[in-house]
Structure formats: structure tokens, C-alpha cells
Enzyme design. Structure first.
Site, PDB file in Angstrom:
ATOM      1  N   GLU A 127      54.838  41.638   3.517  1.00  0.00           N
ATOM      2  CA  GLU A 127      56.044  40.926   3.096  1.00  0.00           C
ATOM      3  C   GLU A 127      57.225  41.244   3.999  1.00  0.00           C
ATOM      4  O   GLU A 127      57.942  40.349   4.442  1.00  0.00           O
ATOM      5  CB  GLU A 127      56.361  41.296   1.642  1.00  0.00           C
ATOM      6  CG  GLU A 127      57.642  40.715   1.096  1.00  0.00           C
ATOM      7  CD  GLU A 127      57.593  39.226   0.847  1.00  0.00           C
ATOM      8  OE1 GLU A 127      58.620  38.654   0.463  1.00  0.00           O
ATOM      9  OE2 GLU A 127      56.520  38.617   1.038  1.00  0.00           O
TER      10      GLU A 127
ATOM     11  N   ASP B 115      67.059  30.983   4.121  1.00  0.00           N
ATOM     12  CA  ASP B 115      66.079  30.297   4.948  1.00  0.00           C
ATOM     13  C   ASP B 115      66.100  28.769   4.930  1.00  0.00           C
ATOM     14  O   ASP B 115      66.324  28.114   5.944  1.00  0.00           O
ATOM     15  CB  ASP B 115      64.663  30.804   4.624  1.00  0.00           C
ATOM     16  CG  ASP B 115      64.400  30.919   3.125  1.00  0.00           C
ATOM     17  OD1 ASP B 115      65.270  30.537   2.336  1.00  0.00           O
ATOM     18  OD2 ASP B 115      63.308  31.399   2.752  1.00  0.00           O
TER      19      ASP B 115
ATOM     20  N   GLU C 192      54.713  30.186   4.581  1.00  0.00           N
ATOM     21  CA  GLU C 192      55.569  29.836   5.723  1.00  0.00           C
ATOM     22  C   GLU C 192      54.869  30.003   7.076  1.00  0.00           C
ATOM     23  O   GLU C 192      55.055  29.182   7.986  1.00  0.00           O
ATOM     24  CB  GLU C 192      56.846  30.671   5.690  1.00  0.00           C
ATOM     25  CG  GLU C 192      57.819  30.303   4.604  1.00  0.00           C
ATOM     26  CD  GLU C 192      57.479  30.892   3.242  1.00  0.00           C
ATOM     27  OE1 GLU C 192      58.183  30.577   2.263  1.00  0.00           O
ATOM     28  OE2 GLU C 192      56.504  31.682   3.148  1.00  0.00           O
TER      29      GLU C 192
ATOM     30  N   GLU D 273      64.690  25.775  -7.760  1.00  0.00           N
ATOM     31  CA  GLU D 273      63.251  25.844  -7.995  1.00  0.00           C
ATOM     32  C   GLU D 273      62.733  24.561  -8.644  1.00  0.00           C
ATOM     33  O   GLU D 273      61.642  24.071  -8.311  1.00  0.00           O
ATOM     34  CB  GLU D 273      62.922  27.046  -8.894  1.00  0.00           C
ATOM     35  CG  GLU D 273      63.289  28.405  -8.309  1.00  0.00           C
ATOM     36  CD  GLU D 273      62.317  28.867  -7.245  1.00  0.00           C
ATOM     37  OE1 GLU D 273      61.371  28.125  -6.928  1.00  0.00           O
ATOM     38  OE2 GLU D 273      62.501  29.985  -6.731  1.00  0.00           O
TER      39      GLU D 273
END
Length: 558
Positions: free
Chosen positions: A433, A318, A497, A181
């Protein structure tokens, strides 16, 4: 627990807004300056004590004897972007009006942060209180730098650059630093702004290198794999650290672009060396996993064990796949390693994960990727998609161009259309989601079959009229659009995304219907998530009156 990466979320609306704005920059265009340049008051961080330990005097326990060299002779790469025709005055007018709307929305979120959480990580969009979710170094401020540049907000950029001087990356109140992160938000924000301004502001590279020097201690392990949830205090006082035995693939494999670029900018080989060692391990085991070509969602970075049983392109995995073609581009195509790894991955995705959904839009290939799990030697497919997977359409599109694989462009478009369909199918115009879908038996021939859809919803054959009525009741009660089977998680967490893939495919194809799709997404997201202090996650995209989430839905975005 699968990290949801908070959507890449802190900043995820900022990413949505920057992308939406950039989406509209088909031709160079400048907007009038905005007068929002009041110098904000920092929200003092009481958690950092004057006697706090710092990493600037630490020493490495496992120094590298010889660094892997950075390739230095880039080759010409194939063109990615479409050759656009000159736009008409009407198209230009519509585009610039949309630009202004995106910029206004961004400034609303930016001012919410600036006025209530300046130099803290983020503002809670519902309460207006600050939160320090990413080690307290002003994550939103740093992550927004490139957006400020793109939108021409020079006054705001000046304020942010002045504030950067106050950030000390050598210490934090956090007991653990989330390396992934921190790299994507802080280092990514600093380097992107540096490159977009052509190195005009030395403070950007200075702070990127300061952060890089700190984070590099997370790689100071016996096998040089990073401790992704880094107990930095141990490193600061010279104690041993170890890689985590339960590390998400995405965290481990998604540091290459930022670290490689830092080496390119500074000439210091240690950053590229650190991530290239990870790549070499991934390359070595790629065809030896339970699903050859794919890596499991979680790996043992301590023992370099890649024997996990769950495979997906969603949370936990991902961005490792996303970074393969991007790293190839960054390295100037000087090595075939990332091309080879991508092609292995895509072949395995086509074989194991790629499905077409049964929908009423029979003229389009609505594609998604499923989840694969091995139990007791047998494989099991779950036809479940989630918002995090929506990156794959744009990534396949980029790879199709740079690796000269034109046959993959239809897959890239189908995956992108799948996410557009998921947005357009919901009452709010916003994708949930996580949801399940009814898969087609064939990618090419997939007629709409209402009975099969009802059977998927009811989870049993429709043999009686009563069964059909029961399925219809479930569809009505759970607000399930034709083609979906259900929504496991009906929230929206400010994910960027899908819009990113729509943007990329527009730039590749020039298809202006994709601009319109992104505009619909933007308008619906703005309507559903707008708060007094920014933009919030929402609890249920099936409900037009849904509540804002009090779980920090994050405001801006990368």
C-alpha cells in the site's frame, strides 16, 4: 483523516477483473455463454422502515437562477490508441486463454455477492456476511453493471437490471451520504452500462437520473459547493446545510465526468452547472496555492480556502488530477480550461513531486511521485509512494496524446514502470500500500548505488562495516527489496490503479510486454486474495502466507 477511498475499493477487484478482461480484447472475440443465471434471493434490508423520510418532496433553499450552459459543438480529438497489427494465432490463443481465466475469477466473486449479499452493498469476502458501506443501495450490483456488459454476461445483466427496480435512491438508513463514493460507484456504474449498451435498457438512465436528482440536494448550499458528507435528512425536511470546512480535494474535484455525462444524456443543465462551478473555483486559485499549479490535499469548501500545506497525488487528491484530461475528452475539446489546468498541474508535478528511484534496473526510468509539505515557511519532501498514486502513469499518457505533448510519454511510461517494479519486487508479486524509496539525484543518470541504499535504510552514513551489517539485518528482517527503504503499510487493499495504468499504456504504445506485466499482476493478486466468497485485502505482501484481512477487502471492482 485522509480518506483511503477504500481503494475505490469495494468494487475494486471488479475493476481489476474488468480491466484485465478488457486488456485482452485487442480484437473482437466472443466467449461461450456461462450458465450462472439463477435468480438470487435479495437479502432484506431491515434498516429501512415503511415510514422512512424521502427526498422526493424536498425543495431547494438556494435555487440556481441561471445554469452554466453545456458546450454542444465537439471538435475532433487526436487519436489515443496504437494502430495494432493483426495478431498471430499463438498470440490469439494465449490472449483468449487469459480472458477465460479473468472471466472465471470474476464469476467467482460475482456469485459470492449474488448468493450472500444480493441487493446489499457488498459481501465480506472472509465471513460471507453482507455489509452496507455505501448507503445500502446495492453498490456492488450497480458498480458491476459495466463489467457484466464487457464480459458478455447477458443473463447476469438481466438479473441485475431486474433488481435495479427495487432500489430506491430517495431514502437511506445512512445518516450521512458520502457524495463522492456514491457518484463514482452508483452513477458511474449506471451511466457506463447505459453507454456500453447504447441506451438499450431505459432503466439505467432512469435510475441515474433518480440518483442525480437526490444527490443534487447536496449542492444546495449558499456557495453551491457540495456538502461531501451530506446530512441528507436535513435537506429532506427543508433545513440548511453547509459545505464541509475540511473536504478532501479528490472528493470535491472528482464529480465532473459523471455529472457532465448525465447532463449530456438527459439535457438537464443542472448537473453540469454544479460541477463546472467547482472547476471554476479550482481554476481561479490554482496558481495561488503554496505550491502553484497544485491544490492542497484538503480544502475549506465552506470559505473556499485553498491555503492547505500538504500536496500529493495520493489519497485525498488523486482523482481531481485524473479527471482533468478525461473531462476535456468528454467535452469534446470545446474549451481549453481543462487543458490549461492539466498543463499547470503537470509542470508543478515535474518541478515538485517527480523523482526517479535508485534501483538495479538502470536501463529503465523507475519513476514515482513524492509528497510535499510546507511547515513554517519551508518545504519538505517525503519520498513516499502509495498504490493510489499509480493512476498517474496512465493519466499522463492519455494527456500526452490528447494535448499533443509527446515529450510526456516517457514520463508516463516511467511512472507506469515504477508501479510494475513495485509489484515485481515483492515476494508475493503484489505491491504494498505505501512504501519509501531512495531518490536519484538525476532523472537521466542514476547508477545503482548499494551504499547509498543502505544509508537510506539505516538513516545514517555507512562509515563502518558494522553499519553495513546493521543495514543488511534491517533489509532481511523487513524484507526490503533493493531500492525501497521500507514499507509503511505492507497491506494490499485490492487497488486497481496500477493495472489501469498498465492497460492504458499498452493501448497507447502497443508494447506487449505490458500485457505480460498485467498478467503477472492478475495471477499474483488472484493467488493472494482468493477466498470462498470473493477476494479479500491481505495484511502483508512481504509474506507468502499472509492472512486475509477481515476488514472487508471488497470483492469486485469498477
Amino acid at each position: 483523516m485522509v480518506p483511503n477511498r477504500r481503494g475505490r475499493s469495494l468494487s475494486t477487484a471488479l475493476f481489476l477483473l474488468a480491466l484485465g478482461y478488457f486488456f485482452l480484447l485487442q480484437l473482437p472475440f466472443s466467449l461461450p455463454s456461462w450458465n450462472y443465471h439463477r435468480r438470487p434471493t435479495p437479502v432484506k434490508n431491515e434498516n429501512i422502515r415503511p415510514d422512512a423520510i424521502h427526498l422526493d418532496r424536498a425543495h431547494k433553499i438556494h435555487p440556481i437562477a441561471s445554469y452554466i450552459p453545456l458546450p454542444t459543438n465537439p471538435k475532433p480529438l487526436p487519436r489515443i490508441q496504437h494502430e495494432f497489427e493483426p495478431e498471430s494465432w499463438l498470440e490469439r490463443k494465449r490472449r483468449t486463454q487469459r480472458q477465460k481465466a479473468v472471466k472465471k475469477t470474476f464469476l467467482h466473486a460475482w456469485n459470492g455477492y449474488k448468493n450472500h449479499a444480493w441487493l446489499r452493498d457488498e459481501v465480506s469476502p472472509v465471513s460471507g456476511k453482507y455489509e452496507d458501506s455505501f448507503s445500502g443501495w446495492g453498490a456492488t450490483l450497480v458498480d458491476a453493471l459495466d463489467t457484466l456488459v464487457i464480459m458478455g454476461l447477458d443473463g447476469e445483466l438481466k438479473l441485475a437490471l431486474e433488481a435495479l427496480e427495487q432500489i430506491d435512491f430517495t431514502t437511506t438508513f445512512s445518516k450521512e451520504v458520502n457524495v463522492f463514493e456514491i457518484v463514482i460507484r452508483y452513477m458511474g456504474g449506471l451511466i457506463a452500462a447505459h453507454d456500453l449498451t447504447n441506451g438499450k435498457y431505459p432503466i439505467l438512465l432512469k435510475k441515474a437520473e433518480e440518483l442525480g436528482n437526490m444527490i443534487f440536494y447536496a449542492f444546495d448550499t449558499k456557495n453551491h459547493m457540495p456538502q461531501m458528507r451530506w446530512k441528507w435528512g436535513r435537506s429532506a425536511i427543508g433545513q440548511e446545510i453547509e459545505p464541509n470546512p475540511h473536504t478532501s480535494l479528490a472528493e470535491l474535484g472528482s464529480l465532473t465526468v459523471e455529472f457532465t455525462r448525465l447532463t449530456q444524456l438527459t439535457g438537464n443543465p443542472m448537473y453540469y452547472d454544479a460541477v463546472q462551478r467547482i472547476t471554476n473555483e479550482l481554476d481561479k486559485v490554482q496558481m495561488r496555492t503554496k505550491a502553484p499549479g497544485l491544490w492542497p490535499n484538503f480544502v475549506d469548501a465552506l470559505r473556499l480556502d485553498f491555503n492547505g500545506s500538504e500536496f500529493s497525488l495520493g489519497g485525498g487528491a488523486d482523482s481531481t488530477y485524473e479527471y482533468l484530461p478525461k473531462e476535456h475528452i468528454l467535452l469534446g475539446g470545446q474549451t481549453d480550461q481543462y487543458k490549461k489546468m492539466w498543463e499547470r498541474s503537470l509542470d508543478a508535478i515535474k518541478k515538485n513531486l517527480l523523482f526517479r528511484a535508485v534501483t538495479k534496473e538502470e536501463d529503465k526510468q523507475i519513476l514515482f511521485t513524492s509528497n510535499l509539505q510546507f511547515t513554517g515557511g519551508a518545504s519538505h519532501i517525503a519520498h513516499t509512494s502509495d498504490h493510489l498514486k499509480c493512476f498517474i502513469g496512465g493519466t499522463v499518457g492519455i494527456a500526452a496524446k490528447i494535448f499533443n505533448r509527446p515529450e510526456d510519454l516517457s514520463i508516463a511510461r516511467g511512472l507506469t514502470d515504477g508501479c510494475i517494479w513495485a509489484y515485481d519486487s515483492m515476494p508475493t508479486g503484489v505491491m504494498p500500500e505505501t512504501f519509501q524509496f531512495t531518490p536519484c539525484a538525476d532523472l537521466e543518470d542514476c547508477p545503482w548505488d548499494e551504499t547509498r541504499w543502505y544509508e537510506s535504510v539505516l538513516r545514517q552514513p555507512i562509515e563502518l562495516q558494522q553499519h553495513r551489517r546493521e543495514a543488511q539485518k534491517i533489509v532481511a528482517a523487513e524484507v526490503i527489496p533493493p531500492g525501497m527503504v521500507g514499507t509503511r503499510d505492507s497491506s494490499y487493499k485490492l487497488r486497481p490503479e496500477a493495472v489501469e495504468s498498465v492497460f492504458i499504456m499498452y493501448r497507447i504504445t502497443g508494447d506487449k510486454s505490458l500485457q505480460d506485466a498485467a498478467w503477472r499482476m492478475f495471477q499474483n493478486i488472484e493467488k493472494m486474495t482468493h477466498t470462498n466468497f470473493g477476494h479479500s485485502a491481505v495484511k502483508d505482501v512481504r509474506d507468502l502466507d499472509t492472512k486475509k484481512s477481515r476488514q472487508n477487502g471488497k470483492l469486485l471492482a469498477r
